[in-house]
Design an enzyme around this catalytic site. Structure first.
Site, PDB file in Angstrom:
ATOM      1  N   ARG A  53       0.855  -1.200   0.000  1.00  0.00           N
ATOM      2  CA  ARG A  53       0.000   0.000   0.000  1.00  0.00           C
ATOM      3  C   ARG A  53       0.887   1.244   0.000  1.00  0.00           C
ATOM      4  NH1 ARG A  53      -1.701   1.537   4.726  1.00  0.00           N
ATOM      5  NH2 ARG A  53      -2.435  -0.517   5.356  1.00  0.00           N
ATOM      6  N   TYR A 105     -15.231  19.510 -13.171  1.00  0.00           N
ATOM      7  CA  TYR A 105     -15.765  18.157 -13.234  1.00  0.00           C
ATOM      8  C   TYR A 105     -16.849  17.952 -12.156  1.00  0.00           C
ATOM      9  CZ  TYR A 105     -15.869  13.082 -13.347  1.00  0.00           C
ATOM     10  OH  TYR A 105     -16.282  11.784 -13.456  1.00  0.00           O
ATOM     11  N   ASP A 177      -6.583  21.150 -12.506  1.00  0.00           N
ATOM     12  CA  ASP A 177      -6.954  19.863 -13.097  1.00  0.00           C
ATOM     13  C   ASP A 177      -6.566  19.931 -14.570  1.00  0.00           C
ATOM     14  OD1 ASP A 177      -8.252  17.701 -14.325  1.00  0.00           O
ATOM     15  OD2 ASP A 177      -9.901  17.713 -12.885  1.00  0.00           O
ATOM     16  N   LYS A 202      -8.278   9.273 -18.555  1.00  0.00           N
ATOM     17  CA  LYS A 202      -8.531   9.959 -19.825  1.00  0.00           C
ATOM     18  C   LYS A 202      -7.284   9.879 -20.708  1.00  0.00           C
ATOM     19  CE  LYS A 202     -12.238  10.620 -17.449  1.00  0.00           C
ATOM     20  NZ  LYS A 202     -12.509  11.809 -16.657  1.00  0.00           N
TER      21      LYS A 202
END
Ligand SMILES: *Cc1c(COP(=O)(O)O)cnc(C)c1O
Length: 386
Positions: A53, A105, A177, A202
């Site tokens: 992790r 977004y 972003d 994306k």
């Protein structure tokens, strides 16, 4: 890659940065380290990897790669763009405030207004195409300015350097972003931003086969905090997805070139078509954000929004396309169309949609890498049915 990769070109770094031939076999491609833990050499001595992790070599390679492409200090890869954004927002404490581009977004809006608001973190949503609106929204408690440029679906463009100056004069951080243009076309850190966010889902991965997100930090204290939250919350990108995004990044430069070439050509086709009322594409000279984007980015991207005037007309078009597919998301090799009002922005209240200009006749296209002649013919055929 041997030597100083910082001095190399974008695509050279996209292919090599953060990666070294596997020390055991010389494998040229970064292995997928599918392991949950690592054996210690002896008590108190290990190779820098303890538990997956916290550290995974495949993920670390991706993190270093994206940090290099954005020109940042550290990269941090998460299970989704939203978990990267949620981690960024942990920079804010109860009673503090952030200013956002109003058309960011939808998931970012939802997270701030329905999750973080419960913890007393406050947010303002302004038309950041005019920085006077951002300045007016600043409060003594404002710690973050958060900009997405260009936005979806209205393609609103914000002056990143101007926003950075405002943030810094106020003692706040600017986060951008950068999902829509990718570092190939736009590098917000070079314009003064402290943090860049990506949905790797994306363009960075580019093949519509993985969900992921990345934060890139410039300040050591931000990098340390993001790594700490990544370890503490555990929303890490898996080794397999890290491998996919690393592989996708190797072709980012050539993909973005072709995305944009077709994007510009399709925007021109739409702008000339009698059935199209309006085309929103920053690459068109009459777009209100054209000059700013031309100055701060080296390309205009592959996202186009256009208005067919009514829901019925948009539905006709979307039902008739054959090469393009009707689906949410963007940035993949395949061309995707969507109807923002009923799909990506359905949860935005109708009056807010009207305020933002997201009418029922709007169609959004993410132009993919198919042959342009096929895309153009598909578009013409579907428009003929409108
Ligand atoms: C998709 C997207 C996100 C969210 O990313 P996920 O990977 O879907 O969680 C954030 N910002 C922008 C601009 C996006 O397009």
């Amino acid at each position: 890659m041997k030597g100083d990769w910082k001095s190399r070109g974008f695509s050279t770094r996209a292919i090599h940065a953060g990666q070294h031939p596997d020390p055991t076999t010389g494998a040229v491609s970064m292995p997928i380290y599918a392991t949950s833990t690592y054996v210690h050499d002896e008590l108190g001595r290990h190779k820098g990897y303890e538990y997956a992790r916290v550290q995974n070599p495949t993920r670390a390679a991706l993190e270093a790669n994206v940090a290099s492409l954005e020109g940042g200090l550290t990269g941090h890869a998460f299970a989704s763009g939203m978990s990267a954004i949620a981690t960024l927002m942990t920079l804010l404490r109860t009673g503090e405030h952030a200013v956002f581009s109003r058309n960011v977004y939808g998931g970012t809006y939802r997270f701030m207004t329905q999750v973080l608001s419960r913890y007393g973190v406050e947010s303002s949503w302004v038309d950041s195409t005019d920085l006077a609106n951002v300045r007016a929204a600043l409060r003594p408690t404002t710690r973050l300015i958060y900009v997405e440029t260009p936005t979806n679906p209205m393609m609103e463009v914000t002056d990143i350097a101007g926003a950075a100056e405002l943030a810094h004069r106020h003692g706040a951080v600017l986060a951008v972003d950068n999902t829509f243009l990718s570092p190939y076309f736009q590098r917000p850190l070079e314009l003064g931003a402290e943090v860049v966010v990506h949905s790797t889902t994306k363009f960075l991965n580019g093949h519509s086969d993985s969900i992921g997100g990345v934060l890139v930090a410039t300040r050591p204290e931000h990098g340390e905090w993001f790594a700490f939250v990544q370890k503490s919350e555990g929303a890490i990108l898996s080794p397999f997805d890290s491998f996919l995004v690393l592989r996708g990044l190797k072709t980012l430069g050539v993909r973005m070139e072709r995305h944009e070439q077709s994007g510009r050509a399709l925007a021109d086709l739409l702008a000339r078509h009698p059935k199209v009322r309006r085309v929103l594409y920053p690459g068109l000279a009459d777009h209100p954000g054209h000059a700013v984007q031309k100055r701060q980015a080296s390309g205009f991207g592959a996202l186009i929004t256009f208005d067919l005037g009514s829901f019925e007309a948009a539905k006709r078009f979307l039902d008739r396309v054959e090469v393009m597919s009707l689906a949410e998301s963007l940035g993949g090799v395949e061309t995707l169309t969507s109807h923002p009002a009923s799909m990506t922005h359905a949860s935005v209240p109708p009056e807010t949609r009207a305020e933002l200009g997201i009418g029922d006749g709007l169609v959004r296209i993410s132009v993919g890498l198919e042959d342009f002649a096929d895309l153009a013919a598909d578009c013409e055929r579907a428009l003929a049915a409108v």
